[in-house]
Design a protein around this motif. Structure first.
Motif, PDB file in Angstrom:
ATOM      1  N   ASP A 186     -36.846  -2.898 -19.993  1.00  0.00           N
ATOM      2  CA  ASP A 186     -35.564  -3.591 -19.940  1.00  0.00           C
ATOM      3  C   ASP A 186     -34.784  -3.231 -21.202  1.00  0.00           C
ATOM      4  OD1 ASP A 186     -36.362  -4.788 -17.594  1.00  0.00           O
ATOM      5  OD2 ASP A 186     -36.750  -6.751 -18.478  1.00  0.00           O
ATOM      6  N   LEU A 187     -33.535  -2.837 -21.019  1.00  0.00           N
ATOM      7  CA  LEU A 187     -32.705  -2.435 -22.151  1.00  0.00           C
ATOM      8  C   LEU A 187     -31.418  -3.244 -22.164  1.00  0.00           C
ATOM      9  CD1 LEU A 187     -32.347  -0.107 -24.419  1.00  0.00           C
ATOM     10  CD2 LEU A 187     -30.759   0.843 -22.771  1.00  0.00           C
ATOM     11  N   VAL A 188     -31.139  -3.888 -23.283  1.00  0.00           N
ATOM     12  CA  VAL A 188     -29.846  -4.524 -23.489  1.00  0.00           C
ATOM     13  C   VAL A 188     -28.994  -3.488 -24.207  1.00  0.00           C
ATOM     14  CG1 VAL A 188     -28.584  -6.428 -24.534  1.00  0.00           C
ATOM     15  CG2 VAL A 188     -30.896  -6.815 -23.648  1.00  0.00           C
ATOM     16  N   ALA A 189     -28.090  -2.857 -23.445  1.00  0.00           N
ATOM     17  CA  ALA A 189     -27.320  -1.720 -23.967  1.00  0.00           C
ATOM     18  C   ALA A 189     -26.184  -2.190 -24.856  1.00  0.00           C
ATOM     19  CB  ALA A 189     -26.773  -0.889 -22.811  1.00  0.00           C
ATOM     20  N   MET A 221     -38.701  -6.722 -30.074  1.00  0.00           N
ATOM     21  CA  MET A 221     -37.799  -5.764 -29.454  1.00  0.00           C
ATOM     22  C   MET A 221     -37.845  -4.441 -30.209  1.00  0.00           C
ATOM     23  SD  MET A 221     -34.368  -7.703 -28.334  1.00  0.00           S
ATOM     24  CE  MET A 221     -34.385  -9.097 -29.437  1.00  0.00           C
ATOM     25  N   ILE A 222     -37.528  -3.406 -29.485  1.00  0.00           N
ATOM     26  CA  ILE A 222     -37.522  -2.060 -30.035  1.00  0.00           C
ATOM     27  C   ILE A 222     -36.098  -1.513 -29.933  1.00  0.00           C
ATOM     28  CG2 ILE A 222     -38.429   0.280 -29.751  1.00  0.00           C
ATOM     29  CD1 ILE A 222     -40.786  -1.061 -28.195  1.00  0.00           C
ATOM     30  N   GLU A 223     -35.563  -1.013 -31.023  1.00  0.00           N
ATOM     31  CA  GLU A 223     -34.261  -0.337 -30.951  1.00  0.00           C
ATOM     32  C   GLU A 223     -34.515   1.055 -30.396  1.00  0.00           C
ATOM     33  OE1 GLU A 223     -30.991  -1.287 -31.501  1.00  0.00           O
ATOM     34  OE2 GLU A 223     -31.954  -3.238 -31.501  1.00  0.00           O
ATOM     35  N   ALA A 224     -33.822   1.393 -29.320  1.00  0.00           N
ATOM     36  CA  ALA A 224     -34.120   2.651 -28.637  1.00  0.00           C
ATOM     37  C   ALA A 224     -32.855   3.401 -28.261  1.00  0.00           C
ATOM     38  CB  ALA A 224     -34.929   2.363 -27.376  1.00  0.00           C
ATOM     39  N   LEU A 225     -33.024   4.695 -28.085  1.00  0.00           N
ATOM     40  CA  LEU A 225     -32.003   5.576 -27.533  1.00  0.00           C
ATOM     41  C   LEU A 225     -32.664   6.281 -26.363  1.00  0.00           C
ATOM     42  CD1 LEU A 225     -29.280   7.061 -27.590  1.00  0.00           C
ATOM     43  CD2 LEU A 225     -30.310   8.676 -29.181  1.00  0.00           C
ATOM     44  N   ILE A 226     -32.138   6.052 -25.164  1.00  0.00           N
ATOM     45  CA  ILE A 226     -32.713   6.667 -23.976  1.00  0.00           C
ATOM     46  C   ILE A 226     -31.650   7.495 -23.273  1.00  0.00           C
ATOM     47  CG2 ILE A 226     -34.364   4.786 -23.656  1.00  0.00           C
ATOM     48  CD1 ILE A 226     -32.557   4.054 -21.139  1.00  0.00           C
ATOM     49  N   SER A 227     -32.100   8.464 -22.491  1.00  0.00           N
ATOM     50  CA  SER A 227     -31.162   9.214 -21.664  1.00  0.00           C
ATOM     51  C   SER A 227     -31.818   9.457 -20.318  1.00  0.00           C
ATOM     52  CB  SER A 227     -30.775  10.534 -22.325  1.00  0.00           C
ATOM     53  OG  SER A 227     -31.902  11.357 -22.463  1.00  0.00           O
ATOM     54  N   ALA A 242     -26.596   8.326 -21.652  1.00  0.00           N
ATOM     55  CA  ALA A 242     -27.455   7.999 -22.792  1.00  0.00           C
ATOM     56  C   ALA A 242     -27.078   6.585 -23.232  1.00  0.00           C
ATOM     57  CB  ALA A 242     -27.248   8.985 -23.935  1.00  0.00           C
ATOM     58  N   LEU A 243     -28.088   5.787 -23.526  1.00  0.00           N
ATOM     59  CA  LEU A 243     -27.863   4.388 -23.880  1.00  0.00           C
ATOM     60  C   LEU A 243     -28.632   4.037 -25.144  1.00  0.00           C
ATOM     61  CD1 LEU A 243     -28.784   3.721 -20.322  1.00  0.00           C
ATOM     62  CD2 LEU A 243     -26.684   2.691 -21.100  1.00  0.00           C
ATOM     63  N   ALA A 244     -28.040   3.196 -25.959  1.00  0.00           N
ATOM     64  CA  ALA A 244     -28.708   2.691 -27.161  1.00  0.00           C
ATOM     65  C   ALA A 244     -28.716   1.187 -27.078  1.00  0.00           C
ATOM     66  CB  ALA A 244     -27.976   3.154 -28.413  1.00  0.00           C
ATOM     67  N   GLY A 245     -29.818   0.586 -27.536  1.00  0.00           N
ATOM     68  CA  GLY A 245     -29.899  -0.866 -27.522  1.00  0.00           C
ATOM     69  C   GLY A 245     -31.309  -1.358 -27.746  1.00  0.00           C
ATOM     70  N   SER A 246     -31.527  -2.637 -27.424  1.00  0.00           N
ATOM     71  CA  SER A 246     -32.825  -3.282 -27.609  1.00  0.00           C
ATOM     72  C   SER A 246     -33.672  -3.105 -26.352  1.00  0.00           C
ATOM     73  CB  SER A 246     -32.637  -4.767 -27.888  1.00  0.00           C
ATOM     74  OG  SER A 246     -31.888  -4.940 -29.063  1.00  0.00           O
ATOM     75  N   LEU A 247     -34.852  -2.540 -26.528  1.00  0.00           N
ATOM     76  CA  LEU A 247     -35.736  -2.204 -25.415  1.00  0.00           C
ATOM     77  C   LEU A 247     -36.939  -3.135 -25.409  1.00  0.00           C
ATOM     78  CD1 LEU A 247     -36.082   0.151 -23.267  1.00  0.00           C
ATOM     79  CD2 LEU A 247     -37.667   1.122 -24.914  1.00  0.00           C
ATOM     80  N   THR A 248     -37.289  -3.638 -24.215  1.00  0.00           N
ATOM     81  CA  THR A 248     -38.458  -4.492 -24.054  1.00  0.00           C
ATOM     82  C   THR A 248     -39.369  -3.875 -22.991  1.00  0.00           C
ATOM     83  OG1 THR A 248     -37.107  -6.434 -24.548  1.00  0.00           O
ATOM     84  CG2 THR A 248     -39.254  -6.823 -23.542  1.00  0.00           C
ATOM     85  N   PRO A 249     -40.608  -3.502 -23.350  1.00  0.00           N
ATOM     86  CA  PRO A 249     -41.525  -2.951 -22.355  1.00  0.00           C
ATOM     87  C   PRO A 249     -42.109  -4.064 -21.481  1.00  0.00           C
ATOM     88  CG  PRO A 249     -42.465  -2.804 -24.567  1.00  0.00           C
ATOM     89  CD  PRO A 249     -41.134  -3.450 -24.691  1.00  0.00           C
TER      90      PRO A 249
END
Length: 135
Positions: free
Chosen positions: A86-89, A1-7, A64-71
């Motif tokens: 897929d993001l678990v926010a 998993m990747i910790e991500a911040l998306i908007s 804007a969301l932060a969480g675990s990102l799965t490509p």
């Protein structure tokens, strides 16, 4: 998993669902601009604060969301493989949250400003002997 911040912008309405265990969760889809194209991010939230924030948004609202990102990838009707995420926010930030946080910080900033001005004035008073300067 990747910790991500998306908007991006919410696509459609977020929806609340119930797990078999009886715990509720929220799903949403967010369109994120990535280079020359847009990517859809499938979002799922379990925390109460993240669920509440997502449910308060309307389609097209910025988020804007932060969480675990799965490509991942998916194949469209024409057989073209496309990227998906897929993001678990765990955290959700909206324009409402930004305005609320600014208002919470403003009184402190004004207080600090007044305190700094008082300190500067008292420093000047300490040096003032009341006599005019003579040249």
């Amino acid at each position: 998993m990747i910790e991500a911040l998306i908007s991006g912008k919410l696509q459609g309405q977020a929806s609340e669902k119930m797990a078999k265990t009886g715990k509720s969760f929220v799903t949403a889809k967010v369109r994120v601009h990535a280079g020359d194209t847009d990517v859809f991010v499938n979002v799922i939230a379990f925390s109460e604060s993240a669920c509440t924030a997502l449910l308060a948004l309307d389609s097209g609202d910025a988020v804007a969301l932060a969480g675990s990102l799965t490509p991942k990838t998916w194949t469209d009707r024409e057989g073209t493989v496309r990227p998906a995420l897929d993001l678990v926010a765990s955290q959700v930030l909206t324009a409402y949250h930004v305005a609320r946080k600014r208002k919470a910080v403003e009184p402190r900033a004004h207080e600090q400003s007044r305190h700094q001005q008082a300190n500067q004035a008292s420093r000047r008073d300490d040096l003032d002997d009341g006599c005019p300067l003579e040249f």
